[in-house]
Scaffold this active site. Structure first.
Site, PDB file in Angstrom:
ATOM      1  N   TYR A 246       0.803  -1.226   0.000  1.00 50.76           N
ATOM      2  CA  TYR A 246       0.000   0.000   0.000  1.00 50.76           C
ATOM      3  C   TYR A 246       0.834   1.274   0.000  1.00 50.76           C
ATOM      4  O   TYR A 246       1.922   1.330   0.560  1.00 50.76           O
ATOM      5  CB  TYR A 246      -0.918   0.021   1.225  1.00 50.76           C
ATOM      6  N   ASP A 248      -0.212   4.597   1.463  1.00 49.43           N
ATOM      7  CA  ASP A 248      -1.330   5.078   2.272  1.00 49.43           C
ATOM      8  C   ASP A 248      -1.745   6.500   1.908  1.00 49.43           C
ATOM      9  O   ASP A 248      -2.907   6.859   2.075  1.00 49.43           O
ATOM     10  CB  ASP A 248      -0.977   5.002   3.766  1.00 49.43           C
ATOM     11  N   CYS A 249      -0.812   7.318   1.452  1.00 51.47           N
ATOM     12  CA  CYS A 249      -1.179   8.687   1.070  1.00 51.47           C
ATOM     13  C   CYS A 249      -1.783   8.713  -0.325  1.00 51.47           C
ATOM     14  O   CYS A 249      -2.874   9.221  -0.537  1.00 51.47           O
ATOM     15  CB  CYS A 249       0.037   9.613   1.124  1.00 51.47           C
ATOM     16  N   VAL A 333      -5.621   4.523   8.408  1.00 52.35           N
ATOM     17  CA  VAL A 333      -5.702   4.019   7.041  1.00 52.35           C
ATOM     18  C   VAL A 333      -6.060   2.542   7.130  1.00 52.35           C
ATOM     19  O   VAL A 333      -5.197   1.705   7.364  1.00 52.35           O
ATOM     20  CB  VAL A 333      -4.385   4.233   6.284  1.00 52.35           C
ATOM     21  N   TYR A 336      -4.589   0.319  10.313  1.00 54.44           N
ATOM     22  CA  TYR A 336      -3.537   0.966  11.107  1.00 54.44           C
ATOM     23  C   TYR A 336      -3.935   2.373  11.523  1.00 54.44           C
ATOM     24  O   TYR A 336      -4.518   3.118  10.741  1.00 54.44           O
ATOM     25  CB  TYR A 336      -2.253   1.069  10.285  1.00 54.44           C
ATOM     26  N   HIS A 395       6.964  -0.210   7.096  1.00 54.30           N
ATOM     27  CA  HIS A 395       6.385   1.141   6.981  1.00 54.30           C
ATOM     28  C   HIS A 395       7.518   2.088   6.608  1.00 54.30           C
ATOM     29  O   HIS A 395       8.516   2.156   7.331  1.00 54.30           O
ATOM     30  CB  HIS A 395       5.793   1.621   8.308  1.00 54.30           C
ATOM     31  N   ASP A 404      13.666  26.409   4.597  1.00 54.32           N
ATOM     32  CA  ASP A 404      14.186  27.686   4.094  1.00 54.32           C
ATOM     33  C   ASP A 404      14.896  28.356   5.267  1.00 54.32           C
ATOM     34  O   ASP A 404      14.326  29.198   5.960  1.00 54.32           O
ATOM     35  CB  ASP A 404      13.040  28.585   3.577  1.00 54.32           C
ATOM     36  N   ILE A 544      15.876  24.554  -1.835  1.00 52.86           N
ATOM     37  CA  ILE A 544      15.896  23.089  -1.876  1.00 52.86           C
ATOM     38  C   ILE A 544      14.892  22.471  -0.910  1.00 52.86           C
ATOM     39  O   ILE A 544      14.448  23.105   0.045  1.00 52.86           O
ATOM     40  CB  ILE A 544      17.308  22.521  -1.562  1.00 52.86           C
ATOM     41  N   HIS A 554       8.390  -4.565  10.380  1.00 52.29           N
ATOM     42  CA  HIS A 554       7.538  -5.006  11.488  1.00 52.29           C
ATOM     43  C   HIS A 554       7.309  -6.517  11.460  1.00 52.29           C
ATOM     44  O   HIS A 554       6.612  -7.028  10.589  1.00 52.29           O
ATOM     45  CB  HIS A 554       6.197  -4.257  11.450  1.00 52.29           C
TER      46      HIS A 554
END
Lengths: 590, 590
Positions: A246, A248-249, A333, A336, A395, A404, A544, A554
């Protein structure tokens, strides 16, 4: 004698005194976006248009900075714009809407690989489909299962080399937990209103600066920071599990998956809570209660201390208790729960905490005792309970950190600690270490695998020096280093190639926010940070972005069942020659 | 529905309800020790006998365990004994005293290399010596320095290959801090009574066990744990600094260097404080106020949580706030203050925290700006202020952890995560990882350098399994991994060879407590953990001790001056298949 204060602006607004150009879209703005877009697609049946992602299209950095610098004159906000990803007639559209002119200013039909984040409506519909499918119903009957106690869930399927792909999810039995003791974790039967969820990326910290008590002004530290991706490859190669890798985002939405925080347990009694809004699949604003909390953390830590005993007949002890400011969200998610903390210390340090809790990814199995597992059999996990295996997984949390430091033009400096032989024959010692600093010129120099050598990593402003001549900077103190164990040409690892290095540095580019790319569901890895970094652009004395991936492997244990005691990992950004001296020497904390 | 409780016995006793065989020596016992020993050396002038170390000679493990198991019948305590290291006629004596029979039961003249820990009296006398030395006084005059503002300090000199050694310290100007702004860190002029200090090793945690709510009994975890050594080699090879390679426990005494804790700043308002006693150089008991504090930590953390959204029309959220029990001491070894935390979590995890604060090791220099440092010149540190350089150094904290998981016979298991190729042609994924566990047979198998491979390290009881068949155990979650950068045949590294590996496992032996050996001042490294481990003894299914070294390389920054904001590092021992399931599932924390 005032304590330093950290200015925090997050992707939510709790009775803001004044509008800020980085404020998230308000409910009325979300409504306006929906109206503008649905008006532009009038001929289609409305059910054919879905909103997969609606978020502020933040103004360009120069606009923000000029707004900030002229703030005392109450300047007008830059134009408010929204960036929308919609599905329409089986195509993915990238639409930019200008809210002031109430118009669509650009539309792009995405022709590349991959699909947008799944909406909850889609996931809900998919999860119900099996219940109207006769063979599935038969199968439930055959197993004497009560349909009301069966839950199906939708899982992304990844990409494994197929030439053509379409939007597909796999539907699995939701955790076939046997009726064993100890699986119930509710104190009481619970609470109706169906869960408010937040779209976007979760907590975005913008314009974090620190008040320098000596210089009597705020100094820039972090223009923008957020978790860009969470890559969770499971490690079971069998037919039923191999595709569970997965993102997740990108696939599920880390913000969309935010849980409403519970007062007194998710956050301490002194916490303030912030609501937030997101657009559902139809573009309608949905309010989220307690999406974030902000609190002062009084953990009993010591900010600094010293007892001086070297002075005869005098004992000098000075101690300052520590207190910090925490911004928390919890993203759930699927199974989890990730507790995401941004902790701002008066010393200028920013600590990034991730607490892993919730429910493991589990599968059924025929075993109730490890003795039954014969010979070479690999169950790809840990036997947790009767017929229940917690599957091995990783994970990888990839943070986007647009530092900055004292301004936009920064450099990335790697200082390695190198053993030297003592050359002076009068000195009986044989060796020591010293430091060798290298400034990264291009993106290739900015890639770091941690753990191979002793090194300090810092983002500095080469144009701003302390009185002593040291470049002002912030240092990365890594935590929980893990490297991917998949082979690099494996499909999930191509898609998750941003985990190949723990650190990457790229030149700032407003469109480069997503470590796994913008269309991650079934992506082919052609839009990842790893691909972008191949351009090998100049990064010395440029604006940058530091990308840091904290990871863990895990191997589940029985304690993780049925709900996992929080496992905490974290890292720190720490000022390094940013201040002339300890900035909290004069702090008084009551 | 009660919360798990951790039984903690530490090297101090605060109105103990009943005597415990591991109680430290009381003031009257210390007096008795002094009387017994001084009576045995009557012919000598008393000034000739000094007490370098006086501590409980703890009973053998079987005696403790049998006392514990028969506790309900109020059994008699095992004989109370003291272990003393004394200096007498330029010899080091190891004396064991039996307090019940008021007799010396063994005396050994130590003939090996190295000398005992310096006493404060010795350090004080040495520091005053220069002030009666005419050339030194002349030199102060020449520099127009006021003698009352000059402080001298005694530093151990290490060993660098000399054939013969005697007890020597080097006396340095105490930090020649220029009269620059920002060096004052006192809020006010301070507080007379000269500092109470604690002898021994600092906090010793004994017999830590955890109440298993399902089994309705306490289960053993840690027989005894403490910081065995703190190795701090500075990295300046010049004449004035090359020998600064301190062993803070063995040379200075980590307990002897304990600072009295300040209420409300060193510890939170809810803390309880414990006094302690030590024997000074003459053998007299000295009371220490607030040597330790114990408090419940309410940091706003989440013990576990889950929001379940997969069940249609239902939202289930369960959250438990975390609270833990912290035992804290602060050891101020010269300039550095180490905040040592033992944090016991209701989940059974033990977190080991070290906060580094206090004052850096600094040296004078001719520079006020880095621009003045020309070409290849190496100042071996960071320019912090006018003429002030913070010298590069390391800290290696070696913990002695006698884990007795569910009993004495334990094994050390290393589980490596290994990449596998997918062999089934029907599966389009190419790779995954799985676990391969190896049980260490002998000490050679128990040596681990961390960071080279993905691995889980655990101490398990091979004779006790969960219902699922997993061995009960505790896992080491390392933190802040550092490897020594000195060459291995350099004298300081020979003396600090226990830092060559991050993990060692030895069979339990009551006399093997000290990673650097018993007589560390000017030691030659012939009594270190590394030497003992060479015996390569059996460690499988034996009573074993885990030695873990947490380290960090410190490149100072200007923020560390004049007092360093706390830098926190830590690691965790976490139950792994020790419980049948999450042990705090039923916890209620108010």
């Amino acid at each position: 004698m005032k304590i330093v204060v950290v200015l925090v602006l997050i992707q939510a607004c709790w009775r803001c005194a004044e509008a800020h150009p980085l404020d998230p879209l308000t409910p009325s703005e979300l409504n306006l976006v929906r109206t503008i877009i649905t008006n532009s697609y009038p001929t289609s049946s409305s059910s054919n248009l879905t909103f997969q992602h609606v978020a502020l299209d933040e103004p360009d950095k120069p606009q923000i900075l000029s707004w900030l610098s002229s703030k005392s004159m109450a300047p007008p906000l830059p134009p408010r714009r929204a960036f929308v990803i919609a599905r329409f007639q089986k195509q993915s559209l990238e639409i930019t809407v200008d809210l002031s002119t109430r118009s669509i200013i650009s539309t792009r039909v995405y022709k590349g690989h991959g699909f947008p984040t799944l909406t909850f409506v889609e996931q809900g519909l998919v999860s119900q489909l099996p219940f109207s499918y006769e063979p599935f119903k038969d199968s439930l009957n055959k197993r004497a299962l009560n349909m009301s106690q069966v839950v199906c869930a939708a899982f992304t399927v990844g990409w494994f080399g197929e030439e053509k792909t379409k939007r597909v999810v796999k539907v699995k039995f939701g955790i076939p937990v046997p009726k064993a003791e100890g699986t119930e974790y509710r104190l009481s039967k619970l609470k109706p209103p169906f869960g408010p969820k937040l779209n976007g990326v979760g907590a975005i910290i913008s314009l974090a600066s620190i008040y320098d008590i000596e210089k009597q002004r705020y100094r820039e530290v972090l223009y923008r920071g957020f978790i860009s991706e969470v890559f969770v490859p499971y490690q079971d190669p069998t037919e039923e599990w191999y595709y569970t890798t997965y993102f997740d985002c990108g696939e599920y939405g880390f913000g969309q998956s935010a849980s409403s925080l519970e007062p007194l347990t998710d956050c301490p009694p002194n916490a303030h809570f912030l609501d937030a809004f997101y657009a559902d699949a139809n573009g309608n604003p949905v309010k989220i209660t307690n999406a974030f909390c902000i609190f002062e953390k009084h953990a009993g830590d010591i900010m600094w201390r010293h007892t001086e005993i070297a002075i005869p007949n005098q004992l000098i002890t000075e101690v300052r208790a520590d207190v910090s400011l925490v911004v928390r969200m919890v993203s759930t998610v699927g199974n989890y729960d990730y507790v995401i903390d941004w902790e701002f210390k008066p010393s200028g340090s920013i600590k990034f905490g991730v607490g892993l809790t919730g429910i493991l990814g589990m599968k059924g199995g025929t075993y109730i005792n490890t003795d039954q597992i014969k010979g070479e059999t690999d169950i790809h996990g840990t036997l947790l309970a009767d017929n229940t295996i917690g599957v091995y997984h990783d994970h990888f949390f990839t943070y986007y950190l647009d530092l900055d430091i004292d301004g936009q033009r920064n450099s990335f400096v790697k200082t390695t600690l190198q053993t030297q032989k003592v050359k002076d024959p009068k000195i009986p010692r044989k060796s020591y270490w010293t430091t060798v600093s290298e400034t990264a010129k291009t993106e290739a120099d900015g890639r770091v695998k941690l753990g191979l050598e002793a090194a300090e990593l810092a983002v500095v402003n080469p144009n701003k020096k302390t009185k002593r001549g040291n470049k002002t900077g912030y240092r990365l103190l890594p935590g929980s280093v893990a490297h991917p164990l998949l082979v690099s040409d494996d499909y999930p690892q191509i898609r998750g190639a941003f985990s190949n290095y723990n650190v990457w540095v790229t030149p700032y580019n407003k469109s480069e926010k997503w470590a796994a790319g913008l269309f991650v569901d079934r992506s082919r890895g052609d839009d990842t940070l790893a691909v972008k970094s191949r351009k090998n652009r100049e990064i010395e004395n440029e604006d940058i972005v530091l990308w840091y991936t904290m990871g863990l492997h895990h191997v589940p244990s029985q304690e993780d069942y049925p709900v996992m005691p929080t496992l905490s990992v974290g890292f720190e950004l720490r000022p390094t020659n940013f201040f002339e001296a300890n900035p909290v020497l004069k702090a008084i904390v009551n």
